[in-house]
Write an enzyme that holds these catalytic residues in place. Sequence first.
Site, PDB file in Angstrom:
ATOM      1  N   GLU A   1     -48.983  28.022 -12.037  1.00 26.39           N
ATOM      2  CA  GLU A   1     -48.869  28.181 -10.582  1.00 26.39           C
ATOM      3  C   GLU A   1     -49.338  29.543 -10.101  1.00 26.39           C
ATOM      4  O   GLU A   1     -49.890  29.663  -8.995  1.00 26.39           O
ATOM      5  CB  GLU A   1     -47.427  27.922 -10.148  1.00 26.39           C
ATOM      6  CG  GLU A   1     -47.008  26.470 -10.161  1.00 26.39           C
ATOM      7  CD  GLU A   1     -46.724  25.928 -11.560  1.00 26.39           C
ATOM      8  OE1 GLU A   1     -46.655  24.695 -11.727  1.00 26.39           O
ATOM      9  OE2 GLU A   1     -46.586  26.752 -12.506  1.00 26.39           O
TER      10      GLU A   1
ATOM     11  N   HIS B   1     -36.696  18.988  -9.504  1.00 30.80           N
ATOM     12  CA  HIS B   1     -37.624  18.124  -8.785  1.00 30.80           C
ATOM     13  C   HIS B   1     -37.063  17.706  -7.428  1.00 30.80           C
ATOM     14  O   HIS B   1     -37.568  16.762  -6.817  1.00 30.80           O
ATOM     15  CB  HIS B   1     -37.947  16.860  -9.596  1.00 30.80           C
ATOM     16  CG  HIS B   1     -38.729  17.122 -10.842  1.00 30.80           C
ATOM     17  ND1 HIS B   1     -38.142  17.589 -12.005  1.00 30.80           N
ATOM     18  CD2 HIS B   1     -40.054  17.003 -11.114  1.00 30.80           C
ATOM     19  CE1 HIS B   1     -39.062  17.721 -12.943  1.00 30.80           C
ATOM     20  NE2 HIS B   1     -40.229  17.388 -12.428  1.00 30.80           N
TER      21      HIS B   1
END
Length: 658
Positions: free
Chosen positions: A392, A462
Amino acid sequence: MTTIDSEKLFFGPTSVDLQSMLHAMLSSREFDRRAGMLSRQGKAWFHISSSGHEALAGAAVSLRSDDFIFPHYRDRALLMMRGMSVTDMTRDLIAAPQSHSGGRNMGSHFSSREHNVFSIASPVGSQCLPAAGAAWTQKLTGTDNVVLCSIGEASTRQGEFFEAVAWAVDCQLPIIFLVSDNGYGISTPTTGLAPVHRPVLHDSLVRRIDGVSPVDVAVAVGQAAASARIGRGPTILWCDLDRLDSHTSSDDHRVYRDKADLAKLRDPVDLFAQQLIAQGLLSNEELEAQRCEIRGRVDGEVSAVLGEAAPDPSTIGTHLYSSANTAPIRISGKYSTIVEAVNGSLRHGLEDYPDMVLFGEDIEDPKGGVFGFTKGLGNAGGGRVFNSPLAEATIVGAAVGLAATGKRPVVELQFVDFVGPAWNQITNQLATLRWRTMGSWSCPVVMYAPYGAYLPGGGIWHSQSNEAMFTHIPGLKVVVVSHADDTEAAFLAAFASEDPTLILLPKHLMRMRDLTRSHPVRDAGRARVVAKGEDITVVAWGNCVELAVSAATELAAESISVEVIDLVWLSPWDRDAVSESLAKTGRLVVVEEDNRTSSFGASVLTEMATNDEDFFSLAAPPRLVSRPDIHIPFHPILESAVMPSVNDVVNAIRSTLN
């Protein structure tokens, strides 16, 4: 003028002006001497000396003016050789309003858009990924420009340095990593710690050079640049040199370096001058005359800057966002789900913006991303849709460099929960770049990410709804959508903006079909009134809009009229829409799925309750419906136990009305 023999330069410039290099080195040293005096006199607050690093001036003569430099804070001589003046350096030192940062950035955090010198951010190593992104721009556009990324050897232990090197190798990017190894990371000796001292970096990438010799630096950079220009990829030039002064004006290296160590330090300015004298290229008299000329010039330029006015506090908010007026957004309104709207908007963006680049994990066809946002866009993109590494920081850091050098990057973060590795780039580079450079550099990056809970089986990593983390960052626009039309509007507005924007996409709502249509013309930053009412205002965003509408429908049977406002844009947020509604209803409930403490919902309540006009509109204390301060568990029963429900919203409304 005497120059290096052309046969010494195998690549790059055919000649190097020795007198110009010496002049830049002497000027840098004299400026550091004067800056130290100003610091001791209290006329400058902080100074980082470049003494000992002056030979890096040689790098500048082997680069073209259209190449980019991502500098290190000891690169003063290099940048003076590039064209930055003593006046520039002095304004930087005392944080003058005419400086590159208008007094907003620290001293020795150089920047010059005119000279393609990228702005320094303090977190060490944070320039590496943007530098790789800038090099990627050169490759994508087909130029033969190169990027020089300068860094200290202690900083090469940062993970982002390794990510940048890996990405540069993967893509064979035209980038040179210039590492200044002075043996110390502040007070810690780096022998044995820096990656070049262990078999970490591949030998084929690294070339060790004498960083005390500007000629050796010039030759090495010239060779590396010529190699990069013909597509041979990156080079790491490891420069052995000495730091002659303390780490900064706040440090005293005599505390941790003994006299014997200090006595052995090599002075690149004296050594180079003596080399020129020994070769008959300079006389002692000429050297002394040059020193006198430079002392006088530095004194004159420094004195002139010290007489300039101080920064005006009333201007501190300028350049936080672009001043460009965004035209009203006309949406097609043809999408029935959020996923369709994302895909269609990205397709539209690729067609309308030739410089747009899509970058993210698994986004190329045939996968098209784990949620299918980019499915089928490969052909539409014409080679502008790229899979990223599973990294990321690389995704966002490269986007910063792409955006700063003319591209329009749109990046997908697979889940917002995984944003942690990119946090350094988001907070320290992406969101501050425009403000810290007075608008001379900009960062029009669009980030989007799946977000939120209410979809069983997500768990801790998540299902996060951490919008408050992002709304706390000045300079970053934040959007949370709940409807396909809002999604299309948000993306179209972000594409047209010169500011970085984060669009959060609630997973629970992504594939829900909603055929209700709203007005086809939108203004960026405006909230949407989902349901009109007279008795109470309920403000929500994302998944919680569904809760608010369900609660309003249930209470309508009791003749309770609820006005539901979907903020959509959280930063900046539409305060006027909430204020107008509150003036009508007199009661306020804010609903969010983020956890309560320091949340964005808490900020909305604070804003309304601490403004006199809004406070006196309140007929009852406002309420916040929020998740308690606890992580989101994996089991659906446990998840539903911690998440706000329709019943929670109904109870809050009734409590406020009663």
